[in-house]
Design an enzyme around this catalytic site. Structure first.
Site, PDB file in Angstrom:
ATOM      1  N   TYR A 117       5.069  39.053  39.343  1.00 16.27           N
ATOM      2  CA  TYR A 117       5.746  39.104  38.045  1.00 16.27           C
ATOM      3  C   TYR A 117       5.985  40.562  37.621  1.00 16.27           C
ATOM      4  CZ  TYR A 117       6.583  37.972  33.089  1.00 16.27           C
ATOM      5  OH  TYR A 117       7.128  37.847  31.822  1.00 16.27           O
ATOM      6  N   ASP A 123      20.749  26.068  38.083  1.00 18.55           N
ATOM      7  CA  ASP A 123      19.580  26.823  38.529  1.00 18.55           C
ATOM      8  C   ASP A 123      20.101  28.192  38.969  1.00 18.55           C
ATOM      9  OD1 ASP A 123      17.596  28.044  40.026  1.00 18.55           O
ATOM     10  OD2 ASP A 123      16.814  26.147  40.818  1.00 18.55           O
ATOM     11  N   GLY A 131      13.071  33.154  33.096  1.00 28.09           N
ATOM     12  CA  GLY A 131      12.013  33.833  33.840  1.00 28.09           C
ATOM     13  C   GLY A 131      10.863  32.877  34.089  1.00 28.09           C
ATOM     14  N   THR A 167       4.830  31.597  22.945  1.00 21.83           N
ATOM     15  CA  THR A 167       5.720  30.600  23.558  1.00 21.83           C
ATOM     16  C   THR A 167       4.888  29.711  24.493  1.00 21.83           C
ATOM     17  OG1 THR A 167       6.195  31.870  25.556  1.00 21.83           O
ATOM     18  CG2 THR A 167       7.648  32.255  23.669  1.00 21.83           C
TER      19      THR A 167
HETATM   20  P1  NAD Z   1       9.550  29.846  28.894  1.00 18.75           P
HETATM   21  O1  NAD Z   1       8.838  29.457  30.144  1.00 18.75           O
HETATM   22  O2  NAD Z   1       9.113  29.230  27.611  1.00 18.75           O
HETATM   23  O3  NAD Z   1      11.130  29.584  29.060  1.00 18.75           O
HETATM   24  C1  NAD Z   1      11.846  30.019  30.210  1.00 18.75           C
HETATM   25  C2  NAD Z   1      13.109  29.202  30.371  1.00 18.75           C
HETATM   26  O4  NAD Z   1      13.755  29.641  31.570  1.00 18.75           O
HETATM   27  C3  NAD Z   1      12.825  27.708  30.528  1.00 18.75           C
HETATM   28  O5  NAD Z   1      13.656  26.935  29.686  1.00 18.75           O
HETATM   29  C4  NAD Z   1      13.119  27.460  32.002  1.00 18.75           C
HETATM   30  O6  NAD Z   1      13.568  26.137  32.275  1.00 18.75           O
HETATM   31  C5  NAD Z   1      14.195  28.492  32.287  1.00 18.75           C
HETATM   32  N1  NAD Z   1      14.297  28.770  33.713  1.00 18.75           N
HETATM   33  C6  NAD Z   1      13.276  28.995  34.589  1.00 18.75           C
HETATM   34  N2  NAD Z   1      13.748  29.106  35.843  1.00 18.75           N
HETATM   35  C7  NAD Z   1      15.098  28.953  35.778  1.00 18.75           C
HETATM   36  C8  NAD Z   1      16.138  28.964  36.733  1.00 18.75           C
HETATM   37  N3  NAD Z   1      15.869  29.131  38.042  1.00 18.75           N
HETATM   38  N4  NAD Z   1      17.402  28.791  36.317  1.00 18.75           N
HETATM   39  C9  NAD Z   1      17.688  28.599  35.011  1.00 18.75           C
HETATM   40  N5  NAD Z   1      16.738  28.570  34.043  1.00 18.75           N
HETATM   41  C10 NAD Z   1      15.454  28.746  34.418  1.00 18.75           C
HETATM   42  O7  NAD Z   1       9.480  31.427  28.843  1.00 18.75           O
HETATM   43  P2  NAD Z   1       9.543  32.432  27.587  1.00 18.75           P
HETATM   44  O8  NAD Z   1       8.169  32.751  27.184  1.00 18.75           O
HETATM   45  O9  NAD Z   1      10.508  31.949  26.562  1.00 18.75           O
HETATM   46  O10 NAD Z   1      10.110  33.737  28.322  1.00 18.75           O
HETATM   47  C11 NAD Z   1      11.486  34.074  28.347  1.00 18.75           C
HETATM   48  C12 NAD Z   1      11.645  35.410  29.062  1.00 18.75           C
HETATM   49  O11 NAD Z   1      10.861  36.409  28.404  1.00 18.75           O
HETATM   50  C13 NAD Z   1      11.172  35.395  30.521  1.00 18.75           C
HETATM   51  O12 NAD Z   1      12.020  36.210  31.298  1.00 18.75           O
HETATM   52  C14 NAD Z   1       9.791  35.987  30.434  1.00 18.75           C
HETATM   53  O13 NAD Z   1       9.382  36.574  31.653  1.00 18.75           O
HETATM   54  C15 NAD Z   1       9.993  37.034  29.350  1.00 18.75           C
HETATM   55  N6  NAD Z   1       8.731  37.420  28.695  1.00 18.75           N
HETATM   56  C16 NAD Z   1       8.010  36.536  27.930  1.00 18.75           C
HETATM   57  C17 NAD Z   1       6.830  36.961  27.331  1.00 18.75           C
HETATM   58  C18 NAD Z   1       5.998  36.059  26.447  1.00 18.75           C
HETATM   59  O14 NAD Z   1       4.999  36.536  25.897  1.00 18.75           O
HETATM   60  N7  NAD Z   1       6.360  34.804  26.251  1.00 18.75           N
HETATM   61  C19 NAD Z   1       6.389  38.261  27.522  1.00 18.75           C
HETATM   62  C20 NAD Z   1       7.130  39.118  28.313  1.00 18.75           C
HETATM   63  C21 NAD Z   1       8.301  38.691  28.874  1.00 18.75           C
END
Ligand code: NAD
Length: 435
Positions: free
Chosen positions: A341, A252, A278, A376
């Site tokens: 966020y 974590d 994230g 996602t």
């Molecule tokens: P997701 O929720 O599908 O995956 C996030 C991953 O991070 C998960 O596997 C989760 O277990 C892991 N995680 C969360 N907290 C954690 C911790 N404390 N320690 C270790 N791992 C941890 O998210 P996603 O959509 O794949 O997003 C990935 C990144 O892209 C994030 O930073 C998100 O903010 C950013 N983002 C996503 C989008 C989108 O449209 N999906 C848009 C802008 C930014």
């Protein structure tokens, strides 16, 4: 998550309705597959008088095997570095006006410019180039994109990896971006398909979504990837790591001992760090609990800052290394219900720029990727109407895929991208939000 509207819009009935009612018509984007050439058609290049990057561009295009003759173009590339006065902007019109409608589906427009400086005429003219390019991005159709690459004097020898990325299908969901390239010593690249051969990369949040795609893409490019995620995601994390020939690290990132544990795990050296993990805890400010505020700021901003510091201080992050943060267009535009966020993601941008200035002395680049709407689990959880609006409000009228973010990270991670640092590159299909 499936974009049902996009599938419908491509059906015979959907096509008719889209045309008659003037509905959004999301094009099918061409994406990279291993071995696919950077360019698959003719390119037209041109330059304003006194441009100083054109020779290098022509040599690169010839290298890529791109014929330069009138046809339906895979790309239009214009050297605007010599434009130093608003009167000279007409060169843009004269080059693009006769040919812009001959750009192929998924074609590329690339303009090379320079940083606006203190000379008012030069600053006005170069800033004007940005407005021009962003508008072209909104005018071109069928998956075509437009970008401005700003070259510092002497950076033309460091621009190849950036031009290759922007010209290719790897940048399918990147449009309307302004990317600065500084002079840098760039290694000779013999294998553009495996630029990370022999390197070690850390990807946080690698068990699913964008992180999984980043891990797979960096592995494809030759890196040995350490895939990190929380213990609760251990099974899926192990499956990802096995599939890509990487290593799983359950951790974590907000745990007090996480920076030290990660630095110890990577003590033999690390080349690429991708802070992807994230979370969101959406609620309007007045209703937000302090736990929701704290969790988002800690995972998205404070923990990545602590981990980079530990990797730098322990010496694990090698000279010439790469640090890539995940910001978001929400961190640029702001969003109701996401004060925590948006603050965290805007903070990632500030951190990126500050660390780039400090770590540049050791040849380490620091950049951020700011995704827009990417399909996602995070976006699948959005309420239907917000999700549908998020998908369509961009020049490509569709959401991006995790691989689109991953390809952008891979370009920034490459040794040949040494001249790109302190940049925030949006992967958002030129979203109207925060533009
Ligand atoms: P997701 O929720 O599908 O995956 C996030 C991953 O991070 C998960 O596997 C989760 O277990 C892991 N995680 C969360 N907290 C954690 C911790 N404390 N320690 C270790 N791992 C941890 O998210 P996603 O959509 O794949 O997003 C990935 C990144 O892209 C994030 O930073 C998100 O903010 C950013 N983002 C996503 C989008 C989108 O449209 N999906 C848009 C802008 C930014």
């Amino acid at each position: 998550m499936a974009d049902r509207y996009q599938s419908f819009a491509r059906s015979p009935l959907g096509q008719t309705l889209v045309r008659r009612l003037g509905l959004p018509d999301p094009p099918r984007l061409q994406r990279h597959t291993p071995g696919r050439p950077v360019l698959e058609g003719p390119v037209l290049s041109g330059a304003a008088p006194a441009g100083w990057a054109g020779k290098q561009v022509d040599a690169l295009l010839a290298d890529l095997g791109a014929p330069n003759y009138p046809a339906d173009y895979a790309a239009l590339v214009f050297d605007a570095t010599g434009i130093a006065d608003p009167g000279q902007l007409r060169a843009l019109y004269e080059f693009f006006h006769p040919v812009i409608r001959s750009l192929r589906p998924s074609g590329r427009v690339i303009v090379l410019g320079t940083e606006p400086r203190s000379d008012p005429a030069q600053a006005a003219a170069q800033q004007a180039v940005e407005g021009f390019v962003r508008s072209v991005g909104k005018e071109v159709r069928q998956g075509a994109t437009a970008q401005l690459v700003r070259l510092a004097p002497g950076a033309e020898t460091a621009m190849e990896s950036t031009l290759r990325f922007l010209l290719s299908a790897r940048s399918a969901y990147v449009s309307g971006q302004v990317i600065s390239v500084d002079p840098a010593t760039v290694p000779d690249v013999t294998d553009w398909e495996h630029p990370l051969h022999g390197q070690v990369a850390l990807v946080t949040g690698a068990a699913r979504g964008i992180g999984e795609a980043i891990a797979a893409t960096l592995a494809r490019d030759g890196a040995r990837v350490v895939c990190l995620d929380i213990p609760a995601a251990g099974d899926t994390l192990a499956a990802v790591a096995n599939r890509i020939g990487g290593v799983a690290l359950q951790c974590d990132i907000t745990a007090a001992d996480a920076p030290q544990r990660i630095a110890t795990h990577l003590q033999r050296g690390i080349d690429v760090v991708v802070h992807n993990a994230g979370i969101t805890r959406d609620r309007t400010l007045g209703r937000m609990s302090d736990a929701e505020w704290d969790a988002v700021l800690d995972v998205n901003l404070a923990a990545p800052a602590r981990i980079t510091s530990a990797l730098v201080e322990s010496g694990a992050l090698r000279s010439g290394g790469r640090v890539i943060g995940l910001a978001s267009i929400t961190g640029i535009a702001g969003n109701a219900g996401q004060t925590n966020y948006a603050a965290s993601k805007a903070g990632v941008i500030g951190l990126t720029r500050a660390q780039a200035a400090v770590l540049g002395e050791r040849g380490i680049t620091v950049n951020a990727v700011a995704p827009g709407f990417i399909e996602t689990e995070m976006t699948a959880r959005m309420p239907l109407v917000i999700r549908e609006v998020g998908r369509r409000l961009n020049s490509l009228a569709q959401g991006g895929r995790p691989v689109d973010v991953a390809e952008t990270v891979a370009w920034l991670a490459a040794p040949a991208s040494a001249g790109v640092t302190g940049q925030v590159v949006r992967v958002c299909g030129q979203s109207l939000l925060g533009a």
